[in-house]
Design a protein around this motif. Sequence first.
Motif, PDB file in Angstrom:
ATOM      1  N   GLN A 148     -19.483 -28.118  22.206  1.00 33.62           N
ATOM      2  CA  GLN A 148     -19.199 -26.735  21.809  1.00 33.62           C
ATOM      3  C   GLN A 148     -17.999 -26.214  22.591  1.00 33.62           C
ATOM      4  O   GLN A 148     -17.974 -26.294  23.824  1.00 33.62           O
ATOM      5  CB  GLN A 148     -20.415 -25.836  22.041  1.00 33.62           C
ATOM      6  N   GLU A 168     -18.661 -27.828  26.100  1.00 34.86           N
ATOM      7  CA  GLU A 168     -19.953 -28.120  26.721  1.00 34.86           C
ATOM      8  C   GLU A 168     -20.604 -29.237  25.929  1.00 34.86           C
ATOM      9  O   GLU A 168     -20.697 -29.165  24.697  1.00 34.86           O
ATOM     10  CB  GLU A 168     -20.851 -26.875  26.710  1.00 34.86           C
ATOM     11  N   ALA A 169     -21.032 -30.277  26.625  1.00 36.35           N
ATOM     12  CA  ALA A 169     -21.726 -31.393  25.976  1.00 36.35           C
ATOM     13  C   ALA A 169     -23.182 -31.007  25.746  1.00 36.35           C
ATOM     14  O   ALA A 169     -23.882 -30.619  26.677  1.00 36.35           O
ATOM     15  CB  ALA A 169     -21.646 -32.631  26.855  1.00 36.35           C
ATOM     16  N   ILE A 208     -36.112 -37.884  31.559  1.00 36.87           N
ATOM     17  CA  ILE A 208     -34.855 -37.142  31.681  1.00 36.87           C
ATOM     18  C   ILE A 208     -33.874 -37.880  32.597  1.00 36.87           C
ATOM     19  O   ILE A 208     -32.661 -37.734  32.454  1.00 36.87           O
ATOM     20  CB  ILE A 208     -35.101 -35.688  32.200  1.00 36.87           C
ATOM     21  N   ASN A 252     -24.791 -30.372  31.112  1.00 36.46           N
ATOM     22  CA  ASN A 252     -26.043 -29.741  31.537  1.00 36.46           C
ATOM     23  C   ASN A 252     -26.860 -30.698  32.395  1.00 36.46           C
ATOM     24  O   ASN A 252     -27.033 -31.865  32.049  1.00 36.46           O
ATOM     25  CB  ASN A 252     -26.881 -29.334  30.317  1.00 36.46           C
ATOM     26  N   THR A 267     -29.322 -25.197  34.970  1.00 36.51           N
ATOM     27  CA  THR A 267     -30.241 -24.190  34.491  1.00 36.51           C
ATOM     28  C   THR A 267     -30.970 -23.665  35.722  1.00 36.51           C
ATOM     29  O   THR A 267     -31.140 -24.369  36.700  1.00 36.51           O
ATOM     30  CB  THR A 267     -31.231 -24.773  33.475  1.00 36.51           C
ATOM     31  N   ASP A 302     -26.302 -21.456  34.857  1.00 30.27           N
ATOM     32  CA  ASP A 302     -26.509 -21.294  33.410  1.00 30.27           C
ATOM     33  C   ASP A 302     -27.568 -20.216  33.145  1.00 30.27           C
ATOM     34  O   ASP A 302     -28.366 -19.908  34.021  1.00 30.27           O
ATOM     35  CB  ASP A 302     -27.000 -22.639  32.845  1.00 30.27           C
ATOM     36  N   ASP A 303     -27.547 -19.651  31.953  1.00 30.99           N
ATOM     37  CA  ASP A 303     -28.592 -18.706  31.534  1.00 30.99           C
ATOM     38  C   ASP A 303     -28.795 -17.575  32.541  1.00 30.99           C
ATOM     39  O   ASP A 303     -29.920 -17.144  32.780  1.00 30.99           O
ATOM     40  CB  ASP A 303     -29.937 -19.431  31.353  1.00 30.99           C
ATOM     41  N   GLU A 346     -22.123 -16.356  26.791  1.00 31.93           N
ATOM     42  CA  GLU A 346     -22.702 -17.322  25.838  1.00 31.93           C
ATOM     43  C   GLU A 346     -23.162 -16.600  24.581  1.00 31.93           C
ATOM     44  O   GLU A 346     -23.484 -15.416  24.624  1.00 31.93           O
ATOM     45  CB  GLU A 346     -23.997 -17.916  26.395  1.00 31.93           C
ATOM     46  N   GLY A 347     -23.240 -17.320  23.498  1.00 29.06           N
ATOM     47  CA  GLY A 347     -23.853 -16.757  22.291  1.00 29.06           C
ATOM     48  C   GLY A 347     -23.018 -15.676  21.627  1.00 29.06           C
ATOM     49  O   GLY A 347     -23.558 -14.747  21.018  1.00 29.06           O
ATOM     50  N   GLU A 396     -21.211 -14.174  18.775  1.00 36.78           N
ATOM     51  CA  GLU A 396     -21.348 -14.438  17.336  1.00 36.78           C
ATOM     52  C   GLU A 396     -20.498 -13.556  16.440  1.00 36.78           C
ATOM     53  O   GLU A 396     -20.382 -13.813  15.242  1.00 36.78           O
ATOM     54  CB  GLU A 396     -22.829 -14.322  16.927  1.00 36.78           C
ATOM     55  N   TYR A 402     -21.117 -19.170  18.437  1.00 36.29           N
ATOM     56  CA  TYR A 402     -20.831 -19.585  17.064  1.00 36.29           C
ATOM     57  C   TYR A 402     -19.540 -18.995  16.527  1.00 36.29           C
ATOM     58  O   TYR A 402     -18.864 -19.588  15.702  1.00 36.29           O
ATOM     59  CB  TYR A 402     -22.001 -19.205  16.136  1.00 36.29           C
ATOM     60  N   PRO A 406     -21.633 -26.089  18.217  1.00 37.54           N
ATOM     61  CA  PRO A 406     -21.580 -27.450  18.756  1.00 37.54           C
ATOM     62  C   PRO A 406     -21.216 -28.392  17.605  1.00 37.54           C
ATOM     63  O   PRO A 406     -21.755 -28.252  16.504  1.00 37.54           O
ATOM     64  CB  PRO A 406     -23.013 -27.705  19.226  1.00 37.54           C
TER      65      PRO A 406
END
Length: 279
Positions: free
Chosen positions: A44, A58-59, A86, A117, A151, A179-180, A236-237, A239, A258, A263
């Motif tokens: 993305q 970002e992968a 993981i 990430n 995260t 992140d987040d 992030e995010g 739109e 988006y 992505p």
Amino acid sequence: AKKEEQNSFIFYSARNQKSSTNLIELEEDLRKALTKDEFLLHYQPKQCCHTGKIIGVEALLRWEHGKKGLISPAEFIPLAEETGLIIPIGEQVIDQALKQLKEWQQTLSSSICMAINVSARQVHHENFLTMLTGKLMKYDVDPKCIEIELTENTVMKNSSQSSKVFERLKDIGMKIAIDDFGVEYSSLNYLKNFTFDTLKIDRSFIADITTIDHQAKIVEAIIAMGRALDLVVVAEGVETKEQVDWLKSRDCDVLQGYYIGKPMEVSQVEELLKQPISN
Ligand code: C2E
Ligand code: CA
Ligand code: CA
Ligand code: CA
């Protein structure tokens, strides 16, 4: 009433059994996926607010399941964490991402940053640094072009061990992003205890910036805090065009979402990297 209870009990246990068989199946499939090369990365784009250029990607992990098709990480990462899978999955992610970065470093005219990430179990794993530095040597990529996105629960446990890992990553020249940001109670604690390069504002905060004044004020305050701490601030995010304009006028640094680009597969993202968009 008794009968109903009994029935619902039977129904309940049957459902549980079904979901636990599903989980066992999923775990088996995950294990097989590792050897069948079913994991792939989508990328993305991230856009610089100031220049309009695509400065990195970002992968994001995808699982191409033989029968079920493309499965999103939200559906299998929790199980991968729980089972420890993981660790080998994360290693494949780093391998693929660095291989791709190397290719882009050789073929693209401008430099590009790769964000990867990484979750709690990976950072705490004793072999993490050795594995990562091994991959850096294998592909001979510039560590300055790599950003590790943590995260929030990654940092939580075992903070002195995490500190050591982060310091080492910084010594090598890599960047570290939180992140987040904002969705966990302890976000501020992490900022206090660790030094990050980048702060990513969670998309739940971005969603209403142009419609709810209260939300807008929170994001303004987060950006101001990021500025004060000398962090690169990423939204992030994103739109809508309205959100882009709002964030630009508030001095955010980087946009992702988006509206900028979803992505996408390697070939698609390459088109974008060759002809940068601007809004
Ligand atoms: P994340 O790191 O917060 O990644 C952002 C997620 O939001 C991605 O979901 C992305 O597709 C989605 N997204 C991006 N822009 C927009 C937007 O404008 N609107 C909306 N509604 N959504 C947007 P995805 O790819 O399903 O990944 C979910 C989570 O899985 C990631 O959240 C990350 O925590 C985790 N993940 C993904 N790849 C990896 C990986 O390689 N390793 C680890 N440990 N976790 C990963
Ligand atoms: Ca991320
Ligand atoms: Ca995020
Ligand atoms: Ca997230």
